[in-house]
Design an enzyme around this catalytic site. Structure first.
Site, short mmCIF file in Angstrom:
data_model
loop_
_atom_site.label_atom_id
_atom_site.label_comp_id
_atom_site.label_asym_id
_atom_site.label_seq_id
_atom_site.Cartn_x
_atom_site.Cartn_y
_atom_site.Cartn_z
N PRO A 9 1.32 -1.22 -0.05
CA PRO A 9 0.09 -0.13 0.10
C PRO A 9 0.70 1.09 -0.02
O PRO A 9 1.60 1.85 1.16
CB PRO A 9 -0.76 -0.31 1.31
CG PRO A 9 0.58 -0.72 2.19
CD PRO A 9 0.76 -2.13 1.23
N ASP A 185 5.81 2.20 2.11
CA ASP A 185 4.89 1.46 2.34
C ASP A 185 4.27 1.84 3.43
O ASP A 185 4.51 1.75 4.39
CB ASP A 185 5.39 0.31 3.05
CG ASP A 185 5.05 -1.03 2.60
OD1 ASP A 185 3.66 -0.47 3.17
OD2 ASP A 185 5.41 -1.84 3.26
N HIS A 186 2.97 2.16 3.07
CA HIS A 186 1.74 2.47 4.38
C HIS A 186 1.87 1.31 5.70
O HIS A 186 1.30 2.14 6.54
CB HIS A 186 0.79 3.28 3.63
CG HIS A 186 0.09 4.47 4.39
ND1 HIS A 186 0.69 4.56 5.82
CD2 HIS A 186 -1.22 4.50 3.90
CE1 HIS A 186 -0.86 5.65 5.85
NE2 HIS A 186 -1.16 5.73 4.89
N ARG A 187 2.41 0.44 5.31
CA ARG A 187 1.80 -0.29 6.60
C ARG A 187 2.88 -0.72 7.79
O ARG A 187 3.18 -1.18 8.57
CB ARG A 187 2.36 -2.27 5.74
CG ARG A 187 1.61 -2.64 4.89
CD ARG A 187 1.25 -3.93 4.36
NE ARG A 187 2.59 -3.89 3.74
CZ ARG A 187 3.35 -4.69 2.92
NH1 ARG A 187 2.82 -6.20 2.91
NH2 ARG A 187 4.07 -4.75 2.88
#
Length: 215
Positions: A9, A185-187
């Site tokens: 994401p 990476d939005h995680r």
């Protein structure tokens, strides 16, 4: 890249850095660097800026272990440099960039880029990166959204600098503005952390001093 696109994401944070003074320093010292066998480029400066900012924001110098569901923080700074070649994009890695001077980084950058274009870069020189820089400015590209280079969690994309009318002290001045795009990476990284990282990146490009460059 396909796996990264499908499973990461990704968010891209955009900004601009005023590199007018930085490019003046480059012009001032370019000949001295050439005498030492190095090309002083924007990417050389970016390597120093990125390492300094990564030290302040270690979450960007990490990887995500998706099996163990753990964030792995790296205690070293191995910076990948995206090189455009006839065979496609190749990303050799400059190891321990934090331990090297601007001159050392400029020499190694030139050497690795040449090896990549000649298809002489080794497999070992392509492994182990903790963060990647992709500079498309020399081609003439503007802002873009780079794909995160897994297992890294962030990548910095640099576009072509352009002269713009900028307000400084209530006066309009022509300034050379560098577009930057930070994909992450939005995680692992949230928007606030990315914004703070980007602010420090901009300050790093804008606050280079003469003593940081001269040899």
């Amino acid at each position: 890249m396909a796996e990264s696109w499908a499973n990461t994401p990704r968010v891209t944070q955009f900004d601009e850095a005023d590199v007018t003074a930085l490019m003046a320093l480059r012009k001032k010292y370019a000949a001295a660097y050439e005498q030492k066998g190095a090309r002083l480029t924007l990417t050389s400066f970016a390597l120093k800026v990125v390492v300094d900012v990564l030290k302040k924001h270690p979450i960007f110098n990490a990887s995500l272990d998706e099996v163990a569901r753990e964030i792995v923080f790296k205690q070293y700074y191995h910076i990948g440099i995206a090189v455009d070649t006839d065979a496609g994009l190749i990303v050799p890695v400059i190891r321990d960039a934090d331990r090297k001077s601007l001159l050392d980084l400029s020499v190694e950058l030139e050497t690795l880029a040449a090896k990549a274009r000649e298809r002489k870069v080794s497999a070992e020189e392509l492994r182990g990166g903790t963060f990647t820089i992709s500079n498309q400015g020399g081609i003439g590209s503007g802002p873009f959204t780079p794909i995160v280079n897994k297992p890294e969690v962030a990548l910095l994309g640099l576009g072509r600098g352009a002269m713009k009318a900028v307000v400084r002290d209530n006066k309009i001045e022509p300034r050379l503005m560098l577009p930057i795009g930070l994909s992450y990476d939005h995680r692992v990284i949230d928007g606030g952390a990315a914004a703070r990282f980007t602010v420090d990146l901009v300050q790093g490009f804008e606050n280079f001093k003469d003593d940081d460059v001269k040899i």
